[in-house]
Design a protein around this motif. Structure first.
Motif, PDB file in Angstrom:
ATOM      1  N   LEU A  37       0.830  -1.208   0.000  1.00 18.08           N
ATOM      2  CA  LEU A  37       0.000   0.000   0.000  1.00 18.08           C
ATOM      3  C   LEU A  37       0.867   1.262   0.000  1.00 18.08           C
ATOM      4  O   LEU A  37       0.596   2.215  -0.736  1.00 18.08           O
ATOM      5  N   GLY A  38       1.899   1.261   0.849  1.00 19.59           N
ATOM      6  CA  GLY A  38       2.804   2.399   0.882  1.00 19.59           C
ATOM      7  C   GLY A  38       3.528   2.600  -0.441  1.00 19.59           C
ATOM      8  O   GLY A  38       3.717   3.727  -0.896  1.00 19.59           O
ATOM      9  N   SER A  39       3.919   1.511  -1.083  1.00 22.03           N
ATOM     10  CA  SER A  39       4.610   1.593  -2.368  1.00 22.03           C
ATOM     11  C   SER A  39       3.696   2.129  -3.464  1.00 22.03           C
ATOM     12  O   SER A  39       4.127   2.928  -4.306  1.00 22.03           O
ATOM     13  N   VAL A  40       2.448   1.691  -3.458  1.00 21.84           N
ATOM     14  CA  VAL A  40       1.492   2.195  -4.454  1.00 21.84           C
ATOM     15  C   VAL A  40       1.292   3.696  -4.263  1.00 21.84           C
ATOM     16  O   VAL A  40       1.282   4.466  -5.239  1.00 21.84           O
ATOM     17  N   TYR A  41       1.145   4.139  -3.005  1.00 22.30           N
ATOM     18  CA  TYR A  41       0.988   5.567  -2.748  1.00 22.30           C
ATOM     19  C   TYR A  41       2.242   6.329  -3.186  1.00 22.30           C
ATOM     20  O   TYR A  41       2.150   7.362  -3.855  1.00 22.30           O
ATOM     21  N   LEU A  42       3.414   5.817  -2.816  1.00 19.26           N
ATOM     22  CA  LEU A  42       4.663   6.504  -3.139  1.00 19.26           C
ATOM     23  C   LEU A  42       4.928   6.510  -4.640  1.00 19.26           C
ATOM     24  O   LEU A  42       5.505   7.453  -5.170  1.00 19.26           O
ATOM     25  N   TRP A  43       4.494   5.478  -5.341  1.00 21.60           N
ATOM     26  CA  TRP A  43       4.685   5.409  -6.796  1.00 21.60           C
ATOM     27  C   TRP A  43       4.068   6.631  -7.474  1.00 21.60           C
ATOM     28  O   TRP A  43       4.611   7.167  -8.423  1.00 21.60           O
ATOM     29  N   HIS A  44       2.923   7.071  -6.957  1.00 22.05           N
ATOM     30  CA  HIS A  44       2.186   8.177  -7.575  1.00 22.05           C
ATOM     31  C   HIS A  44       2.443   9.523  -6.900  1.00 22.05           C
ATOM     32  O   HIS A  44       1.838  10.518  -7.285  1.00 22.05           O
ATOM     33  N   THR A  45       3.313   9.567  -5.898  1.00 26.11           N
ATOM     34  CA  THR A  45       3.591  10.792  -5.149  1.00 26.11           C
ATOM     35  C   THR A  45       5.080  11.089  -5.236  1.00 26.11           C
ATOM     36  O   THR A  45       5.869  10.462  -4.546  1.00 26.11           O
ATOM     37  N   ASP A  46       5.451  12.036  -6.074  1.00 26.68           N
ATOM     38  CA  ASP A  46       6.868  12.340  -6.282  1.00 26.68           C
ATOM     39  C   ASP A  46       7.398  13.226  -5.157  1.00 26.68           C
ATOM     40  O   ASP A  46       7.065  14.413  -5.085  1.00 26.68           O
ATOM     41  N   PRO A  47       8.242  12.680  -4.261  1.00 25.72           N
ATOM     42  CA  PRO A  47       8.755  13.492  -3.156  1.00 25.72           C
ATOM     43  C   PRO A  47       9.789  14.533  -3.600  1.00 25.72           C
ATOM     44  O   PRO A  47      10.173  15.389  -2.798  1.00 25.72           O
ATOM     45  N   HIS A  48      10.219  14.491  -4.854  1.00 25.06           N
ATOM     46  CA  HIS A  48      11.158  15.496  -5.361  1.00 25.06           C
ATOM     47  C   HIS A  48      10.445  16.815  -5.657  1.00 25.06           C
ATOM     48  O   HIS A  48      11.095  17.846  -5.774  1.00 25.06           O
ATOM     49  N   ARG A  49       9.126  16.759  -5.788  1.00 23.75           N
ATOM     50  CA  ARG A  49       8.342  17.968  -6.050  1.00 23.75           C
ATOM     51  C   ARG A  49       7.771  18.487  -4.734  1.00 23.75           C
ATOM     52  O   ARG A  49       7.296  17.714  -3.915  1.00 23.75           O
ATOM     53  N   GLY A  51       5.108  20.217  -2.116  1.00 20.50           N
ATOM     54  CA  GLY A  51       3.666  20.192  -1.981  1.00 20.50           C
ATOM     55  C   GLY A  51       3.055  18.806  -1.929  1.00 20.50           C
ATOM     56  O   GLY A  51       1.831  18.681  -1.911  1.00 20.50           O
ATOM     57  N   GLN A  52       3.867  17.759  -1.872  1.00 14.87           N
ATOM     58  CA  GLN A  52       3.337  16.403  -1.799  1.00 14.87           C
ATOM     59  C   GLN A  52       2.954  16.078  -0.358  1.00 14.87           C
ATOM     60  O   GLN A  52       3.548  16.583   0.580  1.00 14.87           O
ATOM     61  N   VAL A  53       1.960  15.225  -0.192  1.00 19.32           N
ATOM     62  CA  VAL A  53       1.511  14.843   1.141  1.00 19.32           C
ATOM     63  C   VAL A  53       2.346  13.644   1.607  1.00 19.32           C
ATOM     64  O   VAL A  53       2.055  12.496   1.295  1.00 19.32           O
ATOM     65  N   LEU A  54       3.423  13.949   2.332  1.00 18.33           N
ATOM     66  CA  LEU A  54       4.330  12.935   2.873  1.00 18.33           C
ATOM     67  C   LEU A  54       4.747  13.369   4.266  1.00 18.33           C
ATOM     68  O   LEU A  54       4.671  14.549   4.613  1.00 18.33           O
ATOM     69  N   LEU A  55       5.199  12.409   5.080  1.00 14.25           N
ATOM     70  CA  LEU A  55       5.656  12.735   6.427  1.00 14.25           C
ATOM     71  C   LEU A  55       6.972  13.503   6.353  1.00 14.25           C
ATOM     72  O   LEU A  55       7.941  13.029   5.758  1.00 14.25           O
ATOM     73  N   PRO A  56       7.042  14.680   6.982  1.00 12.77           N
ATOM     74  CA  PRO A  56       8.302  15.433   6.972  1.00 12.77           C
ATOM     75  C   PRO A  56       9.239  14.918   8.066  1.00 12.77           C
ATOM     76  O   PRO A  56       8.812  14.314   9.047  1.00 12.77           O
ATOM     77  N   CYS A  57      10.503  15.186   7.886  1.00 13.96           N
ATOM     78  CA  CYS A  57      11.495  14.837   8.911  1.00 13.96           C
ATOM     79  C   CYS A  57      11.374  15.866  10.041  1.00 13.96           C
ATOM     80  O   CYS A  57      11.521  17.068   9.810  1.00 13.96           O
ATOM     81  N   PRO A  58      11.128  15.406  11.271  1.00 12.58           N
ATOM     82  CA  PRO A  58      10.980  16.364  12.386  1.00 12.58           C
ATOM     83  C   PRO A  58      12.253  17.168  12.658  1.00 12.58           C
ATOM     84  O   PRO A  58      12.172  18.345  12.983  1.00 12.58           O
ATOM     85  N   LEU A  59      13.425  16.542  12.520  1.00 11.17           N
ATOM     86  CA  LEU A  59      14.676  17.256  12.779  1.00 11.17           C
ATOM     87  C   LEU A  59      14.892  18.350  11.741  1.00 11.17           C
ATOM     88  O   LEU A  59      15.214  19.490  12.081  1.00 11.17           O
ATOM     89  N   LYS A  60      14.687  18.026  10.480  1.00  3.51           N
ATOM     90  CA  LYS A  60      14.874  19.022   9.421  1.00  3.51           C
ATOM     91  C   LYS A  60      13.816  20.119   9.519  1.00  3.51           C
ATOM     92  O   LYS A  60      14.099  21.286   9.278  1.00  3.51           O
ATOM     93  N   MET A  61      12.606  19.729   9.897  1.00  6.32           N
ATOM     94  CA  MET A  61      11.525  20.701   9.993  1.00  6.32           C
ATOM     95  C   MET A  61      11.793  21.714  11.113  1.00  6.32           C
ATOM     96  O   MET A  61      11.505  22.895  10.960  1.00  6.32           O
ATOM     97  N   THR A  62      12.388  21.273  12.222  1.00  4.85           N
ATOM     98  CA  THR A  62      12.607  22.177  13.351  1.00  4.85           C
ATOM     99  C   THR A  62      13.957  22.887  13.319  1.00  4.85           C
ATOM    100  O   THR A  62      14.052  24.020  13.769  1.00  4.85           O
ATOM    101  N   MET A  75      14.671   8.273  -1.844  1.00  4.24           N
ATOM    102  CA  MET A  75      15.418   7.095  -2.282  1.00  4.24           C
ATOM    103  C   MET A  75      14.471   5.947  -2.615  1.00  4.24           C
ATOM    104  O   MET A  75      14.616   5.278  -3.641  1.00  4.24           O
ATOM    105  N   ALA A  76      13.480   5.711  -1.762  1.00  6.12           N
ATOM    106  CA  ALA A  76      12.513   4.641  -2.019  1.00  6.12           C
ATOM    107  C   ALA A  76      11.728   4.921  -3.302  1.00  6.12           C
ATOM    108  O   ALA A  76      11.492   4.010  -4.104  1.00  6.12           O
ATOM    109  N   TYR A  77      11.341   6.170  -3.511  1.00  4.09           N
ATOM    110  CA  TYR A  77      10.631   6.546  -4.738  1.00  4.09           C
ATOM    111  C   TYR A  77      11.501   6.249  -5.964  1.00  4.09           C
ATOM    112  O   TYR A  77      11.038   5.686  -6.949  1.00  4.09           O
TER     113      TYR A  77
END
Length: 146
Positions: A37-49, A51-62, A75-77
């Motif tokens: 299920l996660g792979s199917v979602y990630l297949w259609h969600t490009d994290p390089h762009r 505005g995508q709905v993905l979990l952000p890294c808390p350390l980088k975010m803060t 990397m997984a994408y």
């Protein structure tokens, strides 16, 4: 005797090999379904762009600092889309060390479970120091280089 503090009725026995196999198959099937299920979602969600709905890294975010796992979703994408060079660029340490280590642990757990035995991976103090040392060096290096 207080009913809330009741003791077991019979002797407590260890699970049988068949019970361990059934549990291993059940957990592996759930993990495979969740991963699919996660792979199917990630297949259609490009994290390089953006505005995508993905979990952000808390350390980088803060703090704005890249953690040792940052780039793992990208990397997984890229691996799902067979772009190994870009996956390597996203997080080379996670790809070259983390993915094989995870494959080994999951494979060993599955092998032991299907044989009716428990598998409990354990790292020694030296192993913990090596893993944490690699993570710290990788985090420092990737934040200094940019």
């Amino acid at each position: 005797m207080n009913p809330a503090q009741s003791e077991p009725v019979g002797p407590v026995t260890a699970p049988t090999a068949a019970a361990i196999r059934r549990r291993t198959v059940r957990v592996a099937a759930l993990g495979l379904a969740g991963g699919a299920l996660g792979s199917v979602y990630l297949w259609h969600t490009d994290p390089h762009r953006p505005g995508q709905v993905l979990l952000p890294c808390p350390l980088k975010m803060t703090t704005g600092i890249l953690c040792p796992l940052c780039g793992g979703t990208r990397m997984a994408y890229d691996l799902l889309h067979a772009d190994v060079v870009t996956a390597f660029h996203d997080n080379m340490v996670l790809l070259t060390l983390g993915v094989p280590a995870l494959a080994y642990v999951v494979g060993s757990w599955l092998n032991a479970g299907l044989r009716g035995r428990y598998f409990r991976p354990r790292l020694s103090a030296r192993g913990n120091a090596v893993v944490l040392g690699i993570a710290a060096v990788w985090m420092i290096a990737r934040n200094l280089v940019g």
